[in-house]
Design a protein around this motif. Structure first.
Motif, PDB file in Angstrom:
ATOM      1  N   ALA A   2       0.930  -1.444  -0.057  1.00 38.85           N
ATOM      2  CA  ALA A   2       0.034  -0.098  -0.036  1.00 38.85           C
ATOM      3  C   ALA A   2       0.962   1.359  -0.027  1.00 38.85           C
ATOM      4  O   ALA A   2       2.081   1.142   0.405  1.00 38.85           O
ATOM      5  CB  ALA A   2      -0.891  -0.032   1.221  1.00 38.85           C
ATOM      6  N   PRO A   3       0.334   2.252  -0.635  1.00 37.12           N
ATOM      7  CA  PRO A   3       1.277   3.663  -0.703  1.00 37.12           C
ATOM      8  C   PRO A   3       1.606   4.087   0.823  1.00 37.12           C
ATOM      9  O   PRO A   3       2.622   4.818   0.796  1.00 37.12           O
ATOM     10  CB  PRO A   3       0.401   4.294  -1.556  1.00 37.12           C
ATOM     11  CG  PRO A   3      -0.516   3.687  -2.080  1.00 37.12           C
ATOM     12  CD  PRO A   3      -0.827   2.439  -1.384  1.00 37.12           C
ATOM     13  N   ILE A   9       7.955   3.830   5.147  1.00 36.75           N
ATOM     14  CA  ILE A   9       9.219   3.156   5.152  1.00 36.75           C
ATOM     15  C   ILE A   9      10.391   4.436   4.808  1.00 36.75           C
ATOM     16  O   ILE A   9      11.502   4.421   5.328  1.00 36.75           O
ATOM     17  CB  ILE A   9       9.309   2.097   4.187  1.00 36.75           C
ATOM     18  CG1 ILE A   9       8.721   0.987   5.045  1.00 36.75           C
ATOM     19  CG2 ILE A   9      10.493   1.633   3.851  1.00 36.75           C
ATOM     20  CD1 ILE A   9       8.487  -0.305   4.007  1.00 36.75           C
ATOM     21  N   ASN A  10       9.890   5.266   4.032  1.00 40.45           N
ATOM     22  CA  ASN A  10      10.775   6.421   3.349  1.00 40.45           C
ATOM     23  C   ASN A  10      11.161   7.135   4.446  1.00 40.45           C
ATOM     24  O   ASN A  10      12.296   7.812   4.657  1.00 40.45           O
ATOM     25  CB  ASN A  10      10.028   6.991   2.255  1.00 40.45           C
ATOM     26  CG  ASN A  10      10.415   6.181   0.909  1.00 40.45           C
ATOM     27  OD1 ASN A  10      11.154   5.314   0.903  1.00 40.45           O
ATOM     28  ND2 ASN A  10       9.381   6.502  -0.232  1.00 40.45           N
ATOM     29  N   LEU A  11      10.019   7.655   5.260  1.00 37.27           N
ATOM     30  CA  LEU A  11      10.069   8.517   6.233  1.00 37.27           C
ATOM     31  C   LEU A  11      11.293   7.866   7.306  1.00 37.27           C
ATOM     32  O   LEU A  11      12.032   8.608   7.809  1.00 37.27           O
ATOM     33  CB  LEU A  11       8.860   8.973   7.074  1.00 37.27           C
ATOM     34  CG  LEU A  11       8.754   9.865   8.057  1.00 37.27           C
ATOM     35  CD1 LEU A  11       9.426  11.295   7.515  1.00 37.27           C
ATOM     36  CD2 LEU A  11       7.225   9.999   8.666  1.00 37.27           C
ATOM     37  N   ALA A  12      10.989   6.653   7.906  1.00 34.39           N
ATOM     38  CA  ALA A  12      11.969   6.017   8.545  1.00 34.39           C
ATOM     39  C   ALA A  12      13.185   5.930   8.046  1.00 34.39           C
ATOM     40  O   ALA A  12      14.404   6.324   8.879  1.00 34.39           O
ATOM     41  CB  ALA A  12      11.294   4.433   9.010  1.00 34.39           C
ATOM     42  N   LEU A  16      16.522   7.838  10.022  1.00 30.64           N
ATOM     43  CA  LEU A  16      17.662   7.040  10.385  1.00 30.64           C
ATOM     44  C   LEU A  16      18.895   7.760   9.833  1.00 30.64           C
ATOM     45  O   LEU A  16      19.996   7.895  10.490  1.00 30.64           O
ATOM     46  CB  LEU A  16      17.664   5.626  10.033  1.00 30.64           C
ATOM     47  CG  LEU A  16      16.774   4.572  10.784  1.00 30.64           C
ATOM     48  CD1 LEU A  16      16.624   3.246  10.196  1.00 30.64           C
ATOM     49  CD2 LEU A  16      17.099   4.540  12.018  1.00 30.64           C
ATOM     50  N   LEU A  17      18.814   8.152   8.782  1.00 32.40           N
ATOM     51  CA  LEU A  17      19.950   8.793   8.048  1.00 32.40           C
ATOM     52  C   LEU A  17      20.166  10.130   8.566  1.00 32.40           C
ATOM     53  O   LEU A  17      21.781  10.327   8.826  1.00 32.40           O
ATOM     54  CB  LEU A  17      19.483   9.247   6.383  1.00 32.40           C
ATOM     55  CG  LEU A  17      20.679   9.887   5.469  1.00 32.40           C
ATOM     56  CD1 LEU A  17      21.759   8.818   5.321  1.00 32.40           C
ATOM     57  CD2 LEU A  17      20.082   9.947   4.111  1.00 32.40           C
ATOM     58  N   TYR A  18      19.465  10.805   8.930  1.00 35.58           N
ATOM     59  CA  TYR A  18      19.732  12.194   9.767  1.00 35.58           C
ATOM     60  C   TYR A  18      20.332  11.752  11.122  1.00 35.58           C
ATOM     61  O   TYR A  18      21.139  12.366  11.682  1.00 35.58           O
ATOM     62  CB  TYR A  18      18.377  13.087   9.823  1.00 35.58           C
ATOM     63  CG  TYR A  18      18.358  13.838   8.703  1.00 35.58           C
ATOM     64  CD1 TYR A  18      19.039  14.885   8.650  1.00 35.58           C
ATOM     65  CD2 TYR A  18      17.194  13.599   7.986  1.00 35.58           C
ATOM     66  CE1 TYR A  18      18.865  15.569   7.419  1.00 35.58           C
ATOM     67  CE2 TYR A  18      16.823  14.339   6.846  1.00 35.58           C
ATOM     68  CZ  TYR A  18      17.685  15.397   6.467  1.00 35.58           C
ATOM     69  OH  TYR A  18      17.396  16.274   5.501  1.00 35.58           O
TER      70      TYR A  18
END
Length: 152
Positions: A2-3, A9-12, A16-18
């Motif tokens: 689902a979108p 997942i992109n937000l998580a 994590l990258l930041y």
């Protein structure tokens, strides 16, 4: 999928990258700007330097250097640290010299030279100093591109 899940997942991943980048920047900052020395330790170190008296006739004379005038004489005290840091007794602005490169100490009326784990090493003649070496009159010490001669 689902979108909504893809967005989550992109937000998580971005969070994590930041967090990762923040930790990298913090580690670099701590590495560059050393933690301050507690006041009592700094005061004690300053008091030891003040009490240190030059030894009679024991000195290092600059023989060759691009960073210090040849012929300059540094009297030896009980403990002399040589390096690029302004907190050392003999400051060499040579990029080949570590912040605290080497140390000369007086022990039982003898002078000893030791390397403090420097990257480019401390040399007596062509021999790298790997353990404390007793100094004698006339020995030549090479630190970075600077050559000193021991005067006793």
């Amino acid at each position: 999928m689902a979108p909504g899940y893809v967005t989550l997942i992109n937000l998580a991943f971005v969070i994590l990258l930041y967090v990762f980048l923040g930790r990298v920047v913090r580690a670099i900052y701590i590495d560059i700007y050393e933690r301050p020395v507690p006041y009592s330790e700094a005061r004690e170190a300053m008091e030891q330097k003040r009490r240190a008296r030059p030894a009679e006739n024991a000195a290092l004379e600059v023989v060759k250097s691009d960073f210090v005038n040849p012929g300059r004489i540094y009297p030896l005290t009980d403990i002399v640290t040589i390096g690029r840091s302004t907190e050392t007794e003999i400051v060499l602005r040579d990029p080949l010299v570590s912040h605290q490169h080497s140390r000369i100490i007086k022990k039982l009326d003898e002078w000893w030279l030791m390397d403090l784990g420097s990257t480019n090493g401390t040399f007596i003649g062509h021999d790298r100093v790997t353990e404390p070496v007793r100094l004698k009159n006339g020995l030549k010490i090479k630190i970075g591109d600077t050559i000193f001669q021991v005067k006793m």
